[in-house]
Design a protein around this motif. Structure first.
Motif, PDB file in Angstrom:
ATOM      1  N   LYS A  53       0.819  -1.208   0.000  1.00  0.00           N
ATOM      2  CA  LYS A  53       0.000   0.000   0.000  1.00  0.00           C
ATOM      3  C   LYS A  53       0.859   1.267   0.000  1.00  0.00           C
ATOM      4  N   GLU A  54       2.025   1.176   0.539  1.00  0.00           N
ATOM      5  CA  GLU A  54       2.889   2.349   0.669  1.00  0.00           C
ATOM      6  C   GLU A  54       3.746   2.601  -0.568  1.00  0.00           C
ATOM      7  N   LEU A  55       3.797   1.667  -1.501  1.00  0.00           N
ATOM      8  CA  LEU A  55       4.628   1.840  -2.693  1.00  0.00           C
ATOM      9  C   LEU A  55       4.042   2.911  -3.599  1.00  0.00           C
ATOM     10  N   SER A  56       4.874   3.894  -3.943  1.00  0.00           N
ATOM     11  CA  SER A  56       4.421   4.969  -4.823  1.00  0.00           C
ATOM     12  C   SER A  56       5.641   5.706  -5.361  1.00  0.00           C
ATOM     13  N   PHE A  57       5.400   6.527  -6.354  1.00  0.00           N
ATOM     14  CA  PHE A  57       6.450   7.408  -6.852  1.00  0.00           C
ATOM     15  C   PHE A  57       5.804   8.714  -7.306  1.00  0.00           C
ATOM     16  N   GLY A  58       6.594   9.745  -7.327  1.00  0.00           N
ATOM     17  CA  GLY A  58       6.065  11.055  -7.677  1.00  0.00           C
ATOM     18  C   GLY A  58       6.388  11.425  -9.106  1.00  0.00           C
ATOM     19  N   VAL A  59       5.430  12.070  -9.738  1.00  0.00           N
ATOM     20  CA  VAL A  59       5.617  12.626 -11.074  1.00  0.00           C
ATOM     21  C   VAL A  59       5.138  14.071 -10.974  1.00  0.00           C
ATOM     22  N   GLY A  60       6.105  14.973 -10.886  1.00  0.00           N
ATOM     23  CA  GLY A  60       5.736  16.370 -10.663  1.00  0.00           C
ATOM     24  C   GLY A  60       5.079  16.496  -9.302  1.00  0.00           C
ATOM     25  N   LYS A  61       3.899  17.088  -9.265  1.00  0.00           N
ATOM     26  CA  LYS A  61       3.167  17.216  -8.000  1.00  0.00           C
ATOM     27  C   LYS A  61       2.262  16.013  -7.734  1.00  0.00           C
ATOM     28  N   ALA A  62       2.108  15.142  -8.714  1.00  0.00           N
ATOM     29  CA  ALA A  62       1.238  13.973  -8.562  1.00  0.00           C
ATOM     30  C   ALA A  62       1.987  12.810  -7.931  1.00  0.00           C
ATOM     31  N   GLU A  63       1.273  12.026  -7.167  1.00  0.00           N
ATOM     32  CA  GLU A  63       1.844  10.824  -6.566  1.00  0.00           C
ATOM     33  C   GLU A  63       1.123   9.612  -7.155  1.00  0.00           C
ATOM     34  N   VAL A  64       1.894   8.721  -7.778  1.00  0.00           N
ATOM     35  CA  VAL A  64       1.335   7.506  -8.379  1.00  0.00           C
ATOM     36  C   VAL A  64       1.463   6.387  -7.353  1.00  0.00           C
ATOM     37  N   LYS A  65       0.310   5.941  -6.846  1.00  0.00           N
ATOM     38  CA  LYS A  65       0.286   4.914  -5.804  1.00  0.00           C
ATOM     39  C   LYS A  65       0.081   3.551  -6.441  1.00  0.00           C
ATOM     40  N   TYR A  66       1.128   3.031  -7.056  1.00  0.00           N
ATOM     41  CA  TYR A  66       1.020   1.738  -7.736  1.00  0.00           C
ATOM     42  C   TYR A  66       0.912   0.591  -6.744  1.00  0.00           C
ATOM     43  N   GLY A  67       1.290   0.793  -5.515  1.00  0.00           N
ATOM     44  CA  GLY A  67       1.153  -0.235  -4.491  1.00  0.00           C
ATOM     45  C   GLY A  67      -0.305  -0.555  -4.197  1.00  0.00           C
ATOM     46  N   LEU A  68      -1.145   0.475  -4.171  1.00  0.00           N
ATOM     47  CA  LEU A  68      -2.584   0.246  -3.978  1.00  0.00           C
ATOM     48  C   LEU A  68      -3.157  -0.549  -5.143  1.00  0.00           C
ATOM     49  N   PHE A  69      -2.669  -0.245  -6.348  1.00  0.00           N
ATOM     50  CA  PHE A  69      -3.118  -1.002  -7.515  1.00  0.00           C
ATOM     51  C   PHE A  69      -2.698  -2.469  -7.392  1.00  0.00           C
ATOM     52  N   LEU A  70      -1.458  -2.718  -7.009  1.00  0.00           N
ATOM     53  CA  LEU A  70      -0.993  -4.103  -6.826  1.00  0.00           C
ATOM     54  C   LEU A  70      -1.815  -4.810  -5.752  1.00  0.00           C
ATOM     55  N   GLN A  71      -2.140  -4.077  -4.673  1.00  0.00           N
ATOM     56  CA  GLN A  71      -2.973  -4.650  -3.608  1.00  0.00           C
ATOM     57  C   GLN A  71      -4.342  -5.053  -4.155  1.00  0.00           C
ATOM     58  N   THR A  72      -4.926  -4.211  -5.005  1.00  0.00           N
ATOM     59  CA  THR A  72      -6.231  -4.502  -5.592  1.00  0.00           C
ATOM     60  C   THR A  72      -6.148  -5.690  -6.539  1.00  0.00           C
ATOM     61  N   VAL A  73      -5.051  -5.811  -7.278  1.00  0.00           N
ATOM     62  CA  VAL A  73      -4.873  -6.957  -8.178  1.00  0.00           C
ATOM     63  C   VAL A  73      -4.786  -8.248  -7.370  1.00  0.00           C
ATOM     64  N   VAL A  74      -4.045  -8.219  -6.274  1.00  0.00           N
ATOM     65  CA  VAL A  74      -3.953  -9.402  -5.416  1.00  0.00           C
ATOM     66  C   VAL A  74      -5.331  -9.740  -4.847  1.00  0.00           C
ATOM     67  N   ASP A  75      -6.061  -8.721  -4.397  1.00  0.00           N
ATOM     68  CA  ASP A  75      -7.432  -8.942  -3.906  1.00  0.00           C
ATOM     69  C   ASP A  75      -8.274  -9.633  -4.970  1.00  0.00           C
ATOM     70  N   PHE A  76      -8.204  -9.121  -6.202  1.00  0.00           N
ATOM     71  CA  PHE A  76      -9.003  -9.682  -7.289  1.00  0.00           C
ATOM     72  C   PHE A  76      -8.678 -11.156  -7.514  1.00  0.00           C
ATOM     73  N   PHE A  77      -7.382 -11.493  -7.562  1.00  0.00           N
ATOM     74  CA  PHE A  77      -7.017 -12.885  -7.815  1.00  0.00           C
ATOM     75  C   PHE A  77      -7.469 -13.802  -6.686  1.00  0.00           C
ATOM     76  N   ILE A  78      -7.369 -13.354  -5.469  1.00  0.00           N
ATOM     77  CA  ILE A  78      -7.789 -14.196  -4.346  1.00  0.00           C
ATOM     78  C   ILE A  78      -9.309 -14.337  -4.333  1.00  0.00           C
TER      79      ILE A  78
END
Length: 136
Positions: A53-78
């Protein structure tokens, strides 16, 4: 119009669907809790304390929270695997119920039909003999 709606809403399929949606939503919450509270902490522990959930990176002023996306993908598969297992288990029970097959005996043909069948077979045999003799 009200009568049509009432008859539509009271059909068995609509009620079954409504129950399935409510149970599915509750099941989704259970599996989401399983993933978020049990499985992902164990994965974090195995992977050296990484919290997806904490994995992210910044692009300019935006923060891309790809960890939340990975968490949702894991949720979906389970969740999808859990539903697959429930459907597979229920279909196994249904097959056992539908295996009961009733054998129905066909009635014996009428004596006239038996006689006509024998005459037909005799005529075929005679015809084959005649055509065999003409070939010699």
């Amino acid at each position: 119009m009200w009568k049509e709606f009432k008859s539509f809403a009271m059909k068995g399929n609509v009620l079954d669907l409504a129950v399935a949606v409510v149970i599915g939503a509750a099941f989704g919450k259970i599996v989401t809790s399983l993933v978020a509270d049990i499985i992902m902490p164990l994965i974090g522990l195995i992977s050296g304390g990484i919290d997806l959930k904490e994995l992210s990176f910044g692009v300019g002023k935006a923060e891309v929270k790809y960890g939340l996306f990975l968490q949702t993908v894991v949720d979906f598969f389970i969740i999808s695997f859990s539903i697959f297992m429930v459907v597979k288990l229920s279909s196994r029970f249904r097959r056992k119920e539908t295996v009961k097959v009733e054998v129905v005996e066909t009635p014996a043909p009428a004596p006239e039909v038996v006689l006509l069948t024998e005459i037909r077979d005799l005529l075929r045999t005679d015809k084959q003999r005649e055509s065999g003799m003409q070939g010699n």
